[in-house]
Design a protein around this motif. Structure first.
Motif, PDB file in Angstrom:
ATOM      1  N   VAL A   1       0.855  -1.179   0.000  1.00 34.61           N
ATOM      2  CA  VAL A   1       0.000   0.000   0.000  1.00 34.61           C
ATOM      3  C   VAL A   1       0.893   1.232   0.000  1.00 34.61           C
ATOM      4  O   VAL A   1       1.951   1.249   0.633  1.00 34.61           O
ATOM      5  CB  VAL A   1      -0.968  -0.007   1.214  1.00 34.61           C
ATOM      6  CG1 VAL A   1      -0.230  -0.123   2.529  1.00 34.61           C
ATOM      7  CG2 VAL A   1      -1.860   1.220   1.207  1.00 34.61           C
ATOM      8  N   THR A   2       0.476   2.253  -0.754  1.00 36.43           N
ATOM      9  CA  THR A   2       1.264   3.478  -0.852  1.00 36.43           C
ATOM     10  C   THR A   2       0.364   4.692  -0.939  1.00 36.43           C
ATOM     11  O   THR A   2      -0.786   4.594  -1.402  1.00 36.43           O
ATOM     12  CB  THR A   2       2.203   3.436  -2.080  1.00 36.43           C
ATOM     13  OG1 THR A   2       3.008   4.614  -2.105  1.00 36.43           O
ATOM     14  CG2 THR A   2       1.416   3.332  -3.379  1.00 36.43           C
ATOM     15  N   ASP A   3       0.884   5.831  -0.492  1.00 36.51           N
ATOM     16  CA  ASP A   3       0.223   7.123  -0.697  1.00 36.51           C
ATOM     17  C   ASP A   3       1.001   7.934  -1.730  1.00 36.51           C
ATOM     18  O   ASP A   3       0.835   9.140  -1.820  1.00 36.51           O
ATOM     19  CB  ASP A   3       0.130   7.901   0.622  1.00 36.51           C
ATOM     20  CG  ASP A   3       1.488   8.296   1.179  1.00 36.51           C
ATOM     21  OD1 ASP A   3       2.523   7.749   0.719  1.00 36.51           O
ATOM     22  OD2 ASP A   3       1.544   9.165   2.065  1.00 36.51           O
ATOM     23  N   ALA A   4       1.863   7.268  -2.497  1.00 34.41           N
ATOM     24  CA  ALA A   4       2.758   7.841  -3.507  1.00 34.41           C
ATOM     25  C   ALA A   4       4.015   8.432  -2.898  1.00 34.41           C
ATOM     26  O   ALA A   4       4.881   8.912  -3.622  1.00 34.41           O
ATOM     27  CB  ALA A   4       2.066   8.882  -4.401  1.00 34.41           C
ATOM     28  N   TYR A   5       4.147   8.376  -1.579  1.00 30.77           N
ATOM     29  CA  TYR A   5       5.366   8.861  -0.939  1.00 30.77           C
ATOM     30  C   TYR A   5       5.940   7.832   0.038  1.00 30.77           C
ATOM     31  O   TYR A   5       7.149   7.699   0.159  1.00 30.77           O
ATOM     32  CB  TYR A   5       5.102  10.181  -0.219  1.00 30.77           C
ATOM     33  CG  TYR A   5       6.359  10.932   0.135  1.00 30.77           C
ATOM     34  CD1 TYR A   5       7.146  11.484  -0.872  1.00 30.77           C
ATOM     35  CD2 TYR A   5       6.784  11.060   1.455  1.00 30.77           C
ATOM     36  CE1 TYR A   5       8.328  12.160  -0.556  1.00 30.77           C
ATOM     37  CE2 TYR A   5       7.950  11.740   1.766  1.00 30.77           C
ATOM     38  CZ  TYR A   5       8.720  12.283   0.760  1.00 30.77           C
ATOM     39  OH  TYR A   5       9.881  12.940   1.072  1.00 30.77           O
ATOM     40  N   TYR A   6       5.072   7.113   0.730  1.00 32.49           N
ATOM     41  CA  TYR A   6       5.490   6.054   1.649  1.00 32.49           C
ATOM     42  C   TYR A   6       4.884   4.729   1.209  1.00 32.49           C
ATOM     43  O   TYR A   6       3.893   4.703   0.470  1.00 32.49           O
ATOM     44  CB  TYR A   6       5.066   6.373   3.085  1.00 32.49           C
ATOM     45  CG  TYR A   6       5.946   7.413   3.738  1.00 32.49           C
ATOM     46  CD1 TYR A   6       7.094   7.056   4.438  1.00 32.49           C
ATOM     47  CD2 TYR A   6       5.630   8.765   3.641  1.00 32.49           C
ATOM     48  CE1 TYR A   6       7.910   8.003   5.024  1.00 32.49           C
ATOM     49  CE2 TYR A   6       6.443   9.727   4.225  1.00 32.49           C
ATOM     50  CZ  TYR A   6       7.581   9.335   4.910  1.00 32.49           C
ATOM     51  OH  TYR A   6       8.392  10.280   5.475  1.00 32.49           O
TER      52      TYR A   6
END
Length: 258
Positions: A49-54
Motif C-alpha cells: 500500500v502506498t500514498d505515492a510517498y510512503y
C-alpha cells in the motif's frame, strides 16, 4: 518534486534558474484512489500500500494480517487498504503482527493504531531506540532478535534478518521467500535517485554495502519503503560477480550509484 508543468525547463531558463526535466511517468507508480492510497497485490497473499510517498507491505494469512511498517503519512488508510483486501478474499482483517523495519517515526509512527494486542517485532536495537524515544505512537517491540528471525503465522512466513547497520543501526531486511519479495527501507528507491543526504543514513559505507546484500537475495520484487512504485529485479545478469567493480547496482527501473 512529483512533476513539472509543460515548458517548465524553458521557464526556469528564462528566469535564470537551472533547467529541469519532468519526472518520468514510469517513476510515478499507480494512480491513487479517492481516499488517497493505492493497494495492490505483489504476489499470492502478499500486498503493498502506498500514498505515492510512503509504502507498507502486508501478508494476508488464515489467522490475520502481518503488517510491515505503519507510516503516519498513510495512517488510517492502512486500515482501509487491509479491509479492501481481506473483505474481498474472505480472510480475517485483524492485524496480528507488526514488523518494524527500523525506528524512524516516518515509517512506524502509526503503530499505535493497532493497539496493545498486536505482536510487534523488531531488531534488538529497535527496541532499545524506541524505549529511549518513549514515543506513545511507537511502542517498542516485545519480540526481538539479533541476526535472524522466522515469522510464521497462519500458514505464511517472513524471514527477518539484520546484516549490520546501514540506514540506521536497526534497519532490517524483510524477505517473503514464497513470493520472491524483499522489503528494505531507505536504501534503494526504485525509479528514483537517493534522497538528499542519502536519506540521512547514519553509516554510509554500510549503507552502500546494503545494496550488495539486497542483490544477494533471490527475488523479483523490491519494496523500498518510499514513493509510489515497486522495484522489479534483480535479474541474474544484474547480480554482481566477485570481480565486478562497485560502481553501479541495478534493479529494473532503478539505477543507484555509489
Amino acid at each position: 518534486m512529483l512533476g513539472a508543468p509543460a515548458g517548465g525547463a524553458d521557464a526556469a531558463d528564462a528566469a535564470g534558474l537551472p533547467g529541469f526535466k519532468p519526472v518520468p511517468p514510469a517513476s510515478m507508480g499507480p494512480a491513487l484512489n479517492a481516499d488517497g492510497y493505492h493497494v495492490g497485490r505483489i504476489e499470492g497473499n502478499l500486498y503493498w500500500v502506498t500514498d505515492a510517498y510512503y509504502q507498507a507491505m502486508f501478508l494476508s494469512t488464515r489467522h490475520g494480517v502481518v503488517l510491515v511498517d505503519a507510516s503516519p503519512a498513510i495512517g488510517t488508510n492502512l486500515l482501509r487498504a487491509i479491509e479492501d483486501v481481506t473483505r474481498a478474499s474472505g480472510r480475517p482483517g485483524k492485524v496480528t503482527h507488526l514488523v518494524h523495519s527500523h525506528a524512524h517515526a516516518d515509517h512506524i509512527g502509526a503503530s499505535v493504531l493497532f493497539g496493545d494486542d498486536v505482536v510487534r517485532i523488531g531488531h534488538r536495537a529497535n527496541r532499545e531506540l524506541l524505549l529511549r524515544a518513549d514515543d506513545p505512537n511507537r511502542p517498542a517491540p516485545k519480540v526481538t532478535f539479533d541476526s535472524r528471525y522466522t515469522l510464521s503465522a497462519g500458514g505464511e512466513q517472513l524471514e527477518l534478518a539484520h546484516h549490520g547497520p546501514n540506514h540506521t543501526p536497526d534497519n532490517i531486511y524483510v524477505h517473503a521467500p514464497a513470493y520472491r519479495t524483499l522489503m528494505l527501507v531507505d536504501v534503494v528507491f526504485p525509479g528514483w535517485v537517493p534522497f538528499k543526504n542519502l536519506a540521512i543514513s547514519q553509516d554510509i559505507p554500510a549503507w552502500i554495502k546494503a545494496h550488495d546484500v539486497a542483490l544477494s537475495y533471490p527475488g523479483t520484487t523490491l519494496v523500498g519503503g518510499h514513493l509510489g512504485r515497486l522495484g522489479s529485479g534483480p535479474t541474474p545478469s544484474c547480480r554482481r560477480s566477485p570481480t565486478a567493480p562497485p560502481a553501479r547496482h541495478r534493479w529494473r527501473g532503478t539505477d543507484t550509484r555509489a
